[in-house]
Design a protein around this motif. Structure first.
Motif, short mmCIF file in Angstrom:
data_model
loop_
_atom_site.label_atom_id
_atom_site.label_comp_id
_atom_site.label_asym_id
_atom_site.label_seq_id
_atom_site.Cartn_x
_atom_site.Cartn_y
_atom_site.Cartn_z
N THR A 375 -58.24 -29.75 22.03
CA THR A 375 -58.35 -28.47 22.71
C THR A 375 -59.15 -28.57 24.00
O THR A 375 -60.02 -29.43 24.14
CB THR A 375 -59.03 -27.43 21.80
OG1 THR A 375 -60.39 -27.84 21.54
CG2 THR A 375 -58.28 -27.32 20.47
N ASP A 378 -60.93 -22.33 27.52
CA ASP A 378 -60.74 -21.56 28.75
C ASP A 378 -60.81 -20.07 28.41
O ASP A 378 -60.62 -19.67 27.26
CB ASP A 378 -59.39 -21.89 29.39
CG ASP A 378 -59.22 -21.24 30.75
OD1 ASP A 378 -59.85 -21.72 31.71
OD2 ASP A 378 -58.47 -20.24 30.84
N VAL A 381 -56.49 -18.88 29.27
CA VAL A 381 -55.35 -19.71 28.88
C VAL A 381 -55.73 -20.52 27.64
O VAL A 381 -56.77 -21.19 27.63
CB VAL A 381 -54.90 -20.66 30.01
CG1 VAL A 381 -53.76 -21.55 29.54
CG2 VAL A 381 -54.46 -19.85 31.23
N LEU A 383 -55.14 -23.68 25.89
CA LEU A 383 -54.59 -24.98 26.27
C LEU A 383 -54.95 -26.00 25.19
O LEU A 383 -56.13 -26.20 24.89
CB LEU A 383 -55.15 -25.42 27.62
CG LEU A 383 -54.60 -26.74 28.19
CD1 LEU A 383 -53.13 -26.59 28.57
CD2 LEU A 383 -55.42 -27.19 29.39
N ALA A 397 -49.61 -24.55 26.69
CA ALA A 397 -50.46 -23.63 27.45
C ALA A 397 -49.93 -22.21 27.24
O ALA A 397 -48.74 -21.96 27.41
CB ALA A 397 -50.46 -23.99 28.93
N ASP A 399 -50.73 -18.22 28.35
CA ASP A 399 -51.49 -17.20 29.09
C ASP A 399 -51.68 -16.01 28.16
O ASP A 399 -50.72 -15.36 27.75
CB ASP A 399 -50.70 -16.78 30.33
CG ASP A 399 -51.49 -15.87 31.26
OD1 ASP A 399 -52.51 -15.33 30.81
OD2 ASP A 399 -51.07 -15.69 32.42
N ILE A 407 -54.90 -23.05 35.22
CA ILE A 407 -55.85 -23.87 34.48
C ILE A 407 -55.64 -25.32 34.88
O ILE A 407 -54.51 -25.75 35.18
CB ILE A 407 -55.66 -23.69 32.95
CG1 ILE A 407 -56.81 -24.39 32.19
CG2 ILE A 407 -54.30 -24.17 32.49
CD1 ILE A 407 -56.85 -24.04 30.72
N VAL A 409 -55.08 -29.18 34.66
CA VAL A 409 -54.42 -30.09 33.72
C VAL A 409 -55.43 -31.12 33.23
O VAL A 409 -56.18 -31.69 34.04
CB VAL A 409 -53.23 -30.79 34.40
CG1 VAL A 409 -52.65 -31.89 33.51
CG2 VAL A 409 -52.14 -29.77 34.76
N SER A 432 -52.88 -28.83 38.17
CA SER A 432 -53.08 -27.53 37.52
C SER A 432 -51.75 -26.97 37.03
O SER A 432 -50.67 -27.38 37.48
CB SER A 432 -53.74 -26.55 38.50
OG SER A 432 -52.92 -26.35 39.64
N TYR A 440 -45.83 -18.93 28.47
CA TYR A 440 -46.30 -20.08 27.71
C TYR A 440 -45.42 -21.28 28.05
O TYR A 440 -44.24 -21.16 28.33
CB TYR A 440 -46.29 -19.82 26.20
CG TYR A 440 -45.05 -19.17 25.66
CD1 TYR A 440 -43.95 -19.92 25.24
CD2 TYR A 440 -44.97 -17.79 25.57
CE1 TYR A 440 -42.81 -19.31 24.75
CE2 TYR A 440 -43.85 -17.16 25.07
CZ TYR A 440 -42.77 -17.92 24.66
OH TYR A 440 -41.65 -17.31 24.19
#
Length: 448
Positions: A375, A378, A381, A383, A397, A399, A407, A409, A432, A440
């Motif tokens: 993990t 954030d 997001v 992620l 990912a 949102d 976000i 990478v 990013s 998603y």
């Protein structure tokens, strides 16, 4: 020559006798492993006002084509009238079916149809209480909990379930009768297990005895046992395979609807799985029959896009996927399961296709449902990576806001060639990811 024909004839007879008849699809059905289950919850009262088990069977293609492999059917037993509210969880006979839903033969036919379509079938079981007009109250009042002062039978405490009477698990005869009733559905009807209502309200040692008996009765078939509860002893003592991810759902609402940081879901996931024995699974959901009485995912998570983003955030961190019958067509209104609520199964085919797509990925790639979880916290997001040694790796990912968000990478993924599983679009990751309005991404690392 006659001797030769005689010998050949005997050999042919022996070969025929030793050659078993080919198994039917139902006979060859095997339950999936617990961590491979994708479950569909059937509320018969959204399928038809009567003969609803037949109505469920008539929709079997649409259900199975979602990719689910276990069907959970809510209670179909006769419903109590005394003090009753028409709740299917108010049971007056554990070994029968209410005429509203159909017959024992209808249930047997539904079990066979599910097996032919590669699905197991489990029944809802209510062991915590019965209806006030269940025969046990008159025949065995000592099987129920009594008020210490008035010596009258009480309803379950601390809840306000006034339509049901609380069972006394200090009584061993009642326990044996309960196990016998559960066994009936395994041996006589051929179901594949139970979802056990209010499992935390029943002693774990009862579940241990019941589940041991049921597994022996079903052998060599396997069964799956799901507890509606979150007590650790559901697993360590009771022997359940799955229980509820209640806390994760609570955190999901707080993140999507109340603006809490996305990383809260990682903490909720870790808290639920840290104490879980190996091989056990938390059932994860965006709705079920209890939550749907208040609101549906497309409302609770803002809109259809929010509902789908929440579903991705629900089923991929640790599997245990559930679909509640009606959410696959984006049904927008509360469903009170105490009475018939018609659902338009042709509504929003695009929502159906998206659930079908997500469960298809879930089934196709073991890494997505039970791979290792990495993990990156954030605010906006969710992620995370799902991977298995020697298998596929995915970067997911989500949102969690109705807004544009970006976000970074992770360093391990920068420059990686990936395939976007939402459209099979190959791309190379930069520094990013940019997502818009509950978007998603499910990105599979290209092995080439």
């Amino acid at each position: 020559m006659k001797k030769l024909f005689f010998v050949l004839g005997i050999a042919a007879i022996m070969l025929t006798a030793c050659d078993p008849k080919p198994k039917t699809a139902e006979q060859s059905f095997q339950l999936p492993a617990t961590d491979d289950i994708a479950m569909y919850q059937v509320n018969p009262r959204v399928f038809a006002p009567d003969h609803s088990l037949q109505a469920v069977a008539a929709r079997i293609d649409s259900i199975s084509q979602l990719g689910v492999n276990v069907m959970w059917v809510m209670p179909i037993y006769p419903i109590g009238i005394e003090k009753g509210k028409n709740s299917p969880y108010c049971i007056s006979d554990y070994k029968a079916i209410a005429p509203e839903f159909g017959t024992i033969d209808d249930m047997k036919a539904l079990v066979a149809t599910c097996h032919e379509h590669g699905m197991g079938l489990i029944l809802d079981w209510v062991a915590n209480h019965t209806a006030w007009d269940h025969p046990w109250l008159k025949e065995h009042p000592d099987w129920y909990t009594h008020d210490a002062e008035t010596d009258t039978i009480i309803h379950p405490r601390p809840w306000d379930w006034l339509d049901v009477a609380d069972l006394n698990y200090d009584n061993q005869d009642m326990r044996l009768a309960m196990i016998d009733a559960m066994k009936f559905w395994i041996t006589e009807v051929g179901i594949d297990g139970f979802r056990c209502d209010v499992a935390d309200g029943v002693p774990a040692d009862f579940w241990r005895d019941a589940i041991d008996t049921l597994r022996q009765a079903a052998a060599p078939r396997q069964i799956v046992m799901l507890a509606e509860g979150k007590r650790p002893d559901n697993f360590t003592v009771g022997g359940f395979d799955m229980n509820y991810g209640w806390d994760y759902k609570d955190s999901l609402v707080r993140v999507f609807a109340q603006g809490e940081p996305a990383e809260m879901l990682f903490r909720a996931d870790k808290a639920e799985y840290d104490s879980l024995p190996a091989g056990k699974v938390k059932m994860r959901f965006t709705t079920n029959h209890d939550h749907a009485t208040e609101t549906e995912p497309c409302v609770q998570f803002d809109n259809d896009n929010g509902a789908m983003a929440a579903y991705v955030a629900t089923i991929f961190p640790h599997g245990g996927a559930l679909i509640y019958g009606s959410q696959e067509v984006g049904y927008p209104d509360p469903i009170n399961f105490f009475h018939y609520v018609p659902v338009n199964w042709m509504a929003k085919p695009e929502v159906y296709r998206e659930y079908q797509h997500l469960i298809g990925l879930y089934n196709t790639y073991p890494a997505l449902r039970k791979g290792n979880l990495t993990t990156w916290p954030d605010q906006n997001v969710l992620l995370f990576e799902k991977s298995m040694d020697g298998e596929d790796s995915f970067l997911i990912a989500v949102d969690v806001r109705d807004d544009h968000n970006a976000i970074a990478v992770p360093a391990e993924w920068r420059g990686a060639k990936v395939i976007n599983m939402n459209g099979d679009q190959p791309q190379q990751l930069g520094d990013s990811l940019h997502l818009a309005h509950y978007e998603y991404l499910i990105l599979k690392k290209d092995k080439q």
